[in-house]
Design an enzyme around this catalytic site. Sequence first.
Site, PDB file in Angstrom:
ATOM      1  N   LYS A 215       0.855  -1.187   0.000  1.00 48.12           N
ATOM      2  CA  LYS A 215       0.000   0.000   0.000  1.00 48.12           C
ATOM      3  C   LYS A 215       0.892   1.237   0.000  1.00 48.12           C
ATOM      4  O   LYS A 215       1.830   1.319   0.801  1.00 48.12           O
ATOM      5  CB  LYS A 215      -0.877  -0.012   1.255  1.00 48.12           C
ATOM      6  CG  LYS A 215      -1.604   1.297   1.568  1.00 48.12           C
ATOM      7  CD  LYS A 215      -2.797   1.514   0.640  1.00 48.12           C
ATOM      8  CE  LYS A 215      -3.479   2.865   0.933  1.00 48.12           C
ATOM      9  NZ  LYS A 215      -4.114   2.898   2.250  1.00 48.12           N
ATOM     10  N   ASP A 345     -12.737   2.096   4.196  1.00 50.20           N
ATOM     11  CA  ASP A 345     -11.872   2.801   5.143  1.00 50.20           C
ATOM     12  C   ASP A 345     -12.355   2.626   6.585  1.00 50.20           C
ATOM     13  O   ASP A 345     -12.085   3.469   7.449  1.00 50.20           O
ATOM     14  CB  ASP A 345     -11.739   4.291   4.814  1.00 50.20           C
ATOM     15  CG  ASP A 345     -10.294   4.789   4.916  1.00 50.20           C
ATOM     16  OD1 ASP A 345      -9.449   4.039   5.425  1.00 50.20           O
ATOM     17  OD2 ASP A 345     -10.027   5.931   4.504  1.00 50.20           O
TER      18      ASP A 345
HETATM   19 ZN   LIG Z   1      -7.609   3.872   4.461  1.00 48.32          ZN
END
Ligand SMILES: [Zn+2]
Length: 433
Positions: A215, A345
């Site tokens: 990421k 998220d």
């Molecule tokens: Zn995130």
Amino acid sequence: MFLHRKLAVVLSLALGTAFLSAQPAAKTDSTRTLVRAGHLLDVKTGKVLDGQTIVVVGDTIQSIAPSASVPTQAGDKVVDLGGLTVLPGLIDVHTHLTMNTDFDPYREVTSTDAKEAIHGVANARTTLMAGITTVRNVGAYGFTDVDLRDAINSGEVPGPHMQVSGPLLGITGGHCDDNLLPIKYHAVGDGVADGIAEVQHKVRENIKYGADLIKICATGGVLSKGDDPQASQYTLEEMQAIVADAHRLGRKVAAHAHGAQGILWATEAGVDSIEHGSYINDEAIAEMKKRGTYLVPTLYLEDWMLENGNLPAFYKQKMIDVSAVAKSNIKHAMQAGVKIAMGTDAAVYPHGLNAHELDVYVNQLGMAPLTALQTATLNAADLMGWTAKTGSLEVGKWADIIAVAKNPVVDVKTLQDVKFVMKGGVVYKNETK
Ligand SMILES: [Zn+2]
């Protein structure tokens, strides 16, 4: 991600067998479990078949057939979901299970890996009980996500199948750095790496310690101090180096990106998904379509923040600014045909509310309900490289099965109240009893 220091994780690629550690321990028990489904939803077609039985052996679907043709045999376990609509477990490709909603800066700087590991155990359970049977965790500190994944796979704690990223890669002072303290404290985010050599080292280090995916932060973010969501952070060349190493080593790359130039550069560099995409424009849309890059919108968090958020000033204005444009830009990208995978998220708002994201797609952005459901099943599995394992109810795939009161293609909100959860052949929740 939107989030800042507390976010980072990985994913285990579906390419081949490189990620055995991310896969659950196979159950060897040969007992059959018959899941008697009142209504079985095919997420590929939207068709509902009544009176179907899914035969589960170990962690796998062995067969699916009309119930009349599958009599109960001695030794069978039977799960009666006669009144419910049965569908595959949902997939969230953007979570932070080891992080909790709390934007008190002092709490942020005093968090520890141990605290986050404990949060992870609780949040993994909450997420699974909400019907999310697989997640891609895109950001965590201290490789707490790796240990959480392994503890789930060994049966030590309940939770979804996970692909995890470990620490998020980012530039000094960027969204993925720790920016709350003055220089005398020498605080540096776990994943900070500048320049080609450093990013190569960090990719290799994350993989060494168990990351299934990489990421990165391509642009500034909202919940970080002193940076601009619209400004690019990594250069095109740095991201090309990251993608080259990650892909060569069998890992996909997820790029946090709000600003249009960062979205474009990350896409050109070959990342597999753009996370957030708030300022996406036609140029970035065209490049993503050309390359088949997924967009992972994370939009429900804006609604939740508006109602419940209590952000410090240095986050708040950015949240207002991004929220003012993101939905219309994402809607435009959806309508233009960019591939979408559902991400939330979760951590920015409480874990377990994941399915609210689909309600935003359908009831605010006008996406067809079946298409929305596919973002959280077929598409998400494809992005994770796990199509052979999950994303639909088919023979040979994991027995990841949920049930809800109504047909979600008619009422997507029904996914916010999941009545039954089986993951890998194990029943974790059954409210029909
Ligand atoms: Zn995130």
